[in-house]
Design a protein around this motif. Structure first.
Motif, PDB file in Angstrom:
ATOM      1  N   PRO A 203      27.699   6.199  36.321  1.00 55.99           N
ATOM      2  CA  PRO A 203      26.230   6.348  36.299  1.00 55.99           C
ATOM      3  C   PRO A 203      25.546   5.040  35.924  1.00 55.99           C
ATOM      4  CG  PRO A 203      27.315   8.111  35.058  1.00 55.99           C
ATOM      5  CD  PRO A 203      28.373   7.099  35.360  1.00 55.99           C
ATOM      6  N   THR A 204      24.388   4.818  36.519  1.00 49.66           N
ATOM      7  CA  THR A 204      23.611   3.611  36.235  1.00 49.66           C
ATOM      8  C   THR A 204      22.409   3.967  35.373  1.00 49.66           C
ATOM      9  OG1 THR A 204      24.240   2.697  38.384  1.00 49.66           O
ATOM     10  CG2 THR A 204      22.391   1.649  37.252  1.00 49.66           C
ATOM     11  N   PRO A 205      22.163   3.240  34.293  1.00 50.37           N
ATOM     12  CA  PRO A 205      21.000   3.571  33.442  1.00 50.37           C
ATOM     13  C   PRO A 205      19.689   3.289  34.170  1.00 50.37           C
ATOM     14  CG  PRO A 205      21.973   1.482  32.766  1.00 50.37           C
ATOM     15  CD  PRO A 205      22.903   2.074  33.789  1.00 50.37           C
ATOM     16  N   ARG A 206      18.685   4.062  33.831  1.00 53.34           N
ATOM     17  CA  ARG A 206      17.360   3.835  34.399  1.00 53.34           C
ATOM     18  C   ARG A 206      16.730   2.591  33.782  1.00 53.34           C
ATOM     19  NH1 ARG A 206      14.745   7.903  37.069  1.00 53.34           N
ATOM     20  NH2 ARG A 206      15.836   9.905  37.236  1.00 53.34           N
ATOM     21  N   ALA A 207      16.078   1.791  34.614  1.00 53.51           N
ATOM     22  CA  ALA A 207      15.376   0.610  34.103  1.00 53.51           C
ATOM     23  C   ALA A 207      14.194   1.061  33.256  1.00 53.51           C
ATOM     24  CB  ALA A 207      14.900  -0.263  35.257  1.00 53.51           C
ATOM     25  N   SER A 208      14.002   0.399  32.117  1.00 57.84           N
ATOM     26  CA  SER A 208      12.895   0.778  31.233  1.00 57.84           C
ATOM     27  C   SER A 208      11.541   0.456  31.854  1.00 57.84           C
ATOM     28  CB  SER A 208      13.043   0.066  29.889  1.00 57.84           C
ATOM     29  OG  SER A 208      13.098  -1.344  30.084  1.00 57.84           O
ATOM     30  N   ASN A 300      23.329  -0.875  29.626  1.00 58.41           N
ATOM     31  CA  ASN A 300      22.057  -0.712  28.910  1.00 58.41           C
ATOM     32  C   ASN A 300      21.532  -2.051  28.418  1.00 58.41           C
ATOM     33  OD1 ASN A 300      21.841   2.085  29.190  1.00 58.41           O
ATOM     34  ND2 ASN A 300      23.126   2.476  27.407  1.00 58.41           N
ATOM     35  N   ALA A 303      20.316  -4.107  31.559  1.00 64.17           N
ATOM     36  CA  ALA A 303      19.097  -3.584  32.173  1.00 64.17           C
ATOM     37  C   ALA A 303      17.846  -4.152  31.521  1.00 64.17           C
ATOM     38  CB  ALA A 303      19.091  -2.061  32.090  1.00 64.17           C
ATOM     39  N   LYS A 321      25.281  -3.372  38.875  1.00 62.32           N
ATOM     40  CA  LYS A 321      24.852  -1.978  38.908  1.00 62.32           C
ATOM     41  C   LYS A 321      23.441  -1.794  38.351  1.00 62.32           C
ATOM     42  CE  LYS A 321      27.345   1.561  38.023  1.00 62.32           C
ATOM     43  NZ  LYS A 321      26.995   2.255  39.291  1.00 62.32           N
ATOM     44  N   THR A 322      23.033  -2.660  37.452  1.00 65.91           N
ATOM     45  CA  THR A 322      21.660  -2.571  36.927  1.00 65.91           C
ATOM     46  C   THR A 322      20.674  -3.339  37.797  1.00 65.91           C
ATOM     47  OG1 THR A 322      21.941  -4.507  35.487  1.00 65.91           O
ATOM     48  CG2 THR A 322      22.523  -2.351  34.568  1.00 65.91           C
TER      49      THR A 322
END
Length: 413
Positions: A203-208, A300, A303, A321-322
Motif C-alpha cells: 500500500p502507498t500512503p496518501r500524500a498530505s 511516510n 511522502a 511509490k510515493t
C-alpha cells in the motif's frame, strides 16, 4: 472426500526475514498480502533469521534459520569454529525436516542470488542450497519469487547460488539484469519471468498535500547505508566506505548551509553508525534521523519530502511509490536498472565514488525538473503495480493449480 475433510495447503516462507532489513520484511509483507487475498485457506510459517520479530509483526509461526546462533559472527576461537561447523551439519537435518512439513516453500523477493554486498558462501548461500536441495529430494516445490541476482566472482558462492537456482521448481526475477546474470552463470532461464519487485504491491500512503512547485524548498530525505562495497571489494572496503561517507557528509553539509532540512533514513539496523557519523560531522539541528520499522514508515517519511537521495534498493522503491523524485547512489546494476525503468536514468551516481560536487549538480537538476518527474514516476509506479498482478497469477498457476484452492489435499507424510 469433502472440503471439510481436506487440510489446508501448508506454505513455508524462507529468508533473512525479521533480521532488521526493511526491504526483506517488505517483500514478505507483499507476499503475505497476496496469499491472504488469493489463497486465504493456506497456513503459513517461516524459516528465517529473526523468528521472534516475524511472529510479532506478521502473526505467523517462525523457526530460526540456523541451529548455531552465532552464524553471522566471525568465529576466531576453537570452540566457536567447531560450533559453527557442527551447525552446518545440524542444519542439513533441520532444513530437510522443515521443508518436509510443507506443500510449497516460497522465497519472497530479496537479493538471494547475488553477492553485491559482502557475503560468505557458508552462510546464507549454503542455507539456500540446503533449502532447494531438500525441496528437490522431498518433492516439495521451492519457488524463488521476484528475486534479485547478479554475477558472482567467488567460486564457492557462485556454485551454491547456481545449484540453488537449478534445483528450484519456480524462478522469477525483479529485473532483466538478474535473469541475464543467472543465464550467464549456467542456469536455463528460458521459462523464467521478469516482474517488478514485490514491494511495488505494498500500500502507498496518501500524500498530505499536493506538491507545490512555487513553495519554498522543502525537506530532503537522505537514505544512508553502511556501505563497504561488494563481495569482491573486501580488500578495499574501508576505502570505499570512507569515500562514500565523506561525499555524503559534504552533500548534506551543503544542503544545510543553504537552509534545507535533511531527514536521514536507514534500511537496516546496521546503518545506524552512518547516521551518527553524518550528524556528528554536520552538527546542525536541520539534520534529523527517523525511527523506522517498516517500508511503510519509509514511505511516510518520503511522502513529506521534496526530494530523496538514497542508496538502498528498497529506499529507492519507497520514494518511487510515493511519487517523490529520487536520486540514486547506485552500488549494483539493480539500482541502475530500476532507475532507468522509472524514467530516472539520468539521476544515478556511483556509491563507490561519491563526488559531492557532481552529486549536487545532479540533485539541482532533479529538483529543477521535479514537476514532470513526479508525473512520470507516478505513472510508471502504477504500471509496475499492475504488472505485479501477472506475477501473482503466474505464481498461482505454478504452485496452486487446483481449480478450488480451498480443497487442495495435504500430501501424505
Amino acid at each position: 472426500m469433502t472440503a471439510a475433510d481436506r487440510a489446508p495447503v501448508r506454505v513455508g516462507v524462507f529468508g533473512l526475514l525479521g533480521s532488521g532489513n526493511l526491504g526483506n520484511d517488505g517483500s514478505l509483507e507483499a507476499l503475505l498480502g497476496y496469499l491472504r487475498a488469493a489463497h486465504p485457506e493456506v497456513v503459513v510459517d517461516a524459516l528465517c533469521g529473526g523468528p521472534e520479530a516475524v511472529t510479532a509483526r506478521f502473526g505467523i509461526r517462525a523457526t530460526r534459520l540456523h541451529w548455531y546462533r552465532g552464524e553471522y559472527r566471525t568465529a576466531s576461537r576453537t570452540g566457536a569454529i567447531a560450533a559453527k561447523g557442527l551447525g552446518k551439519l545440524v542444519d542439513v537435518v533441520r532444513t530437510a525436516a522443515w521443508v518436509r512439513r510443507h506443500d510449497v516453500v516460497i522465497v519472497p523477493g530479496m537479493g538471494v542470488l547475488e553477492a553485491t554486498l559482502p557475503l560468505r558462501p557458508w552462510g546464507f548461500p549454503y542455507a539456500l542450497f540446503l533449502l532447494c536441495a531438500s525441496g528437490r529430494m522431498l518433492r516439495v516445490p521451492v519457488a524463488l519469487v521476484g528475486v534479485g541476482a547478479a554475477a558472482i566472482g567467488n567460486r564457492p558462492t557462485r556454485a551454491l547460488v547456481r545449484w540453488s537456482a537449478r534445483l528450484a521448481s519456480y524462478r522469477s526475477y525483479r529485473d532483466a539484469p538478474s535473469r541475464d546474470a543467472m543465464r550467464a552463470m549456467g542456469v536455463d532461464t528460458a521459462r523464467d519471468e521478469v516482474h517488478p519487485d514485490l514491494a511495488f504491491a505494498l500500500p502507498t500512503p496518501r500524500a498530505s498535500a499536493p506538491f507545490d512547485p512555487s513553495a519554498p524548498p522543502g525537506p530532503v530525505c537522505v537514505g544512508v547505508m553502511d556501505f563497504h562495497g561488494g563481495n569482491d571489494d573486501r580488500a578495499r572496503g574501508e576505502e570505499i566506505y570512507r569515500r562514500y561517507l565523506d561525499g555524503t557528509i559534504r552533500f548534506v553539509r551543503t544542503l544545510v548551509e543553504e537552509g534545507r532540512s535533511v531527514r536521514l533514513l536507514t534500511g537496516d539496523g546496521c546503518d545506524a553508525p552512518v547516521v551518527a557519523a553524518i550528524r556528528d560531522a554536520v552538527d546542525s539541528p536541520l539534520v534529523t534521523a527517523a525511527e523506522l520499522s517498516s517500508l511503510a514508515d519509509l514511505m511516510n517519511e518520503m511522502a513529506l519530502a521534496d526530494t530523496v537521495v538514497a542508496v538502498r534498493y528498497h529506499n529507492l522503491i519507497c520514494a518511487l511509490k510515493t511519487g517523490t523524485p529520487v536520486l540514486a547512489l547506485c552500488y549494483a546494476a539493480k539500482s541502475d536498472a530500476l532507475m532507468a525503468e522509472m524514467g530516472l536514468g539520468a539521476y544515478c551516481h556511483p556509491a563507490r565514488a561519491v563526488d559531492a560536487d557532481r552529486l549536487l549538480e545532479q540533485f539541482r537538476a532533479l529538483e529543477k525538473h521535479a514537476v514532470e518527474l513526479r508525473a512520470t514516476v507516478a505513472e510508471r509506479t502504477l504500471a509496475a503495480g499492475r504488472r505485479l498482478d501477472q506475477q501473482f497469477t503466474s505464481l498461482t498457476a505454478a504452485l496452486f493449480p487446483a481449480r478450488d484452492h480451498a480443497q487442495t489435499v495435504r500430501k501424505e507424510s
